[in-house]
Scaffold this active site. Structure first.
Site, PDB file in Angstrom:
ATOM      1  CB  SER A 269      -0.963   0.001   1.190  1.00 10.95           C
ATOM      2  OG  SER A 269      -0.284  -0.174   2.416  1.00 10.95           O
ATOM      3  CG  HIS A 299      -0.852  -5.138   2.193  1.00 10.09           C
ATOM      4  ND1 HIS A 299      -0.184  -5.010   3.399  1.00 10.09           N
ATOM      5  CD2 HIS A 299      -0.816  -3.894   1.625  1.00 10.09           C
ATOM      6  CE1 HIS A 299       0.239  -3.763   3.529  1.00 10.09           C
ATOM      7  NE2 HIS A 299      -0.147  -3.061   2.480  1.00 10.09           N
ATOM      8  CG  HIS A 345       6.479  -9.006   8.780  1.00 14.30           C
ATOM      9  ND1 HIS A 345       7.448  -8.254   8.155  1.00 14.30           N
ATOM     10  CD2 HIS A 345       5.371  -8.215   8.855  1.00 14.30           C
ATOM     11  CE1 HIS A 345       6.952  -7.063   7.874  1.00 14.30           C
ATOM     12  NE2 HIS A 345       5.709  -7.003   8.279  1.00 14.30           N
ATOM     13  NE  ARG A 354       2.999  -3.870  12.690  1.00 16.45           N
ATOM     14  CZ  ARG A 354       2.740  -4.123  11.413  1.00 16.45           C
ATOM     15  NH1 ARG A 354       2.091  -3.230  10.671  1.00 16.45           N
ATOM     16  NH2 ARG A 354       3.129  -5.255  10.852  1.00 16.45           N
ATOM     17  CG  ASP A 400      -2.421  -8.937   9.690  1.00 11.03           C
ATOM     18  OD1 ASP A 400      -3.040  -7.860   9.750  1.00 11.03           O
ATOM     19  OD2 ASP A 400      -1.524  -9.147   8.865  1.00 11.03           O
TER      20      ASP A 400
END
Length: 462
Positions: A269, A299, A345, A354, A400
């Site tokens: 993105s 993504h 990742h 995160r 995620d």
């Protein structure tokens, strides 16, 4: 140490010095005024750096990198954040815990305000509470969307995916572009950044209204979005428009929008937005392209896939799952040719910071939630299995693995919508970068490609 490593180290040191040089803190609460001071200084610094070191070699490109999605190729300059494989993300030099400590918070809130992070990404400075409050107020004043966009959103069929609606609405907002208008009038390129700034600010301000309209149309029978409250921060207004007033959910939304904002320049993105912007497409068109990339399962759609997989796991194994049952299910998943979503990742080689931030939030607010407990159990079991399998370079959980589970806990169970929220957040990083792309005069991006036959000749294989 090799010549390449020496050069790479000098580039990194320069980047660090560049970040530090931008930290001449201004007391102005007007972000554009602060930028007007910083842009000429940074332009001069970059110009001198390129003059002195522009011919230096930064890295080497291997054939596998070219076939492997350009992984590891050093080919972009992104000032807003840097992702270290072992350390994780740093926003303008600050880690996530440092940002959580230093960035201003809303009264009664425990998580950093995304407005503060945007100020940091754009300027390199930790903002004051007054600066963040001024930014919240400015975004609230810019938040209204034109009637033709509202009409278009209201006319979309409910079968159209939320991300498709989101992207289409962003393209339609191009009617408001100050950058496109100025370019058509022949504005000098030295002024490009000012109009990119205006578009970026307007886009960020309007995205929660767009996103909330989509949510209301799809999941709340088309009920009206409540008016913007200029006394509330960006996240609190977004939460109110969605129809959620739980103070813990509002703080979760602040954390979510903060964490998903930026992840250096090479992700799909961010890179797509930068690439399209390099053609001098306005920020609306550029960001819409980035959102089409975010919609992909590799993504931004990944958080939805994690929740689908965990739900399937619970349906198959039931409520209370032993570690042995879990291990068997994971092995079966891997042996069937599938992956364990939420783990691994492309860059990181450790647990995603995160993920850690979200886990700490969950431990504080929802420690007994069944899905969270299952996620914690997966955290304990999955990495060892992936290491034994031997295919994963990073067996640790990423952002995620948690995000959908926490949203579900607070009643936001519409999984198709999760990537839209990710997109609202990603505007912070991409717009901050796009402002600097135009300020530094980055040209049209056009890397050279080669054929397999040409590569064979290059390496002497034919």
């Amino acid at each position: 140490m090799s010549v390449v490593n020496n050069v790479s180290r000098r580039v990194l040191l320069h980047s660090k010095n560049l970040v530090l040089s931008t930290r001449c803190v201004s007391s102005s609460t007007n972000l554009k005024e602060v930028l007007e001071q910083k842009v000429p200084e940074t332009q001069a610094d970059v110009k001198e750096f390129r003059k002195q070191h522009g011919s230096k070699v930064v890295g080497e490109v291997q054939v596998d990198m070219m076939y492997g999605g350009m992984r590891g190729i050093k080919g972009l300059v992104t000032e807003t954040s840097v992702l270290d494989p072992d350390e994780g993300i740093r926003f303008r030099g600050y880690t996530i815990p440092e940002c959580q400590e230093k960035l201003p918070k809303a009264p009664g809130g425990a998580e950093p305000l995304p407005e503060g992070l945007f100020w940091l990404l754009v300027t390199g400075d930790i903002p004051t509470e007054d600066q963040v409050k001024a930014l919240s107020n400015e975004w609230a004043k810019r938040a209204a969307i034109p009637s033709h966009v509202v009409q278009m959103l209201n006319n979309f069929p409910t079968t159209l995916h939320p991300m498709s609606q989101f992207s289409a609405a962003i393209v339609a907002l191009n009617s408001e572009s100050k950058f496109a208008e100025a370019y058509s009038k022949g504005v000098h390129k030295s002024k490009y950044w000012e109009f990119a700034y205006e578009d970026g600010m307007n886009l960020i301000a309007k995205l929660p209204t767009v996103a909330a309209t989509i949510y209301r149309n799809l999941y709340r029978e088309g009920s009206s979005v409540c008016p913007i409250n200029t006394d509330l921060d960006w996240s609190a207004n977004f939460s109110a428009m969605l129809g959620y007033d739980d103070k813990d959910f509002v703080d979760l939304l602040r954390l979510y929008l903060f964490l998903h904002s930026d992840h250096e320049g090479g992700n799909v993105s961010a890179h797509a937005t930068h690439l399209i912007g390099s053609a001098l497409s306005d920020p609306y068109l550029s960001f819409a392209g980035g959102m089409n990339g975010l919609a992909g399962p590799l993504h931004g759609l990944a958080n939805q896939e994690v929740l689908v997989w965990i739900s399937k796991l619970r349906e198959t194994l039931g409520g209370d799952v032993s570690d042995d049952q879990l291990k068997e299910f994971i092995w079966n998943t891997l042996q069937s040719g599938q992956v364990v979503p939420g783990f691994g990742h492309a860059v990181l080689r450790k647990t995603d910071p995160r993920y850690v931030a979200q886990r700490e939030f969950a431990l504080k607010h929802m420690p007994e939630d069944p899905l969270f407990k299952l996620t914690s159990q997966l955290y304990k079991v999955v990495p060892d299995i992936l290491l034994k399998q031997g295919k994963a370079k990073n067996p640790w959980p990423n952002v995620d693995a948690h995000s959908g589970v926490i949203l579900w806990h607070y009643g936001l169970t519409e999984m198709n919508y999760y990537t839209v929220m990710f997109g609202v957040s990603r505007a912070l990083g991409t717009m901050a970068s796009l402002i600097w792309d135009r300020a530094l005069g980055f040209p049209l991006e056009r890397p050279k490609s080669m054929s397999t036959e040409g590569l064979k000749k290059l390496v002497g294989a034919s």
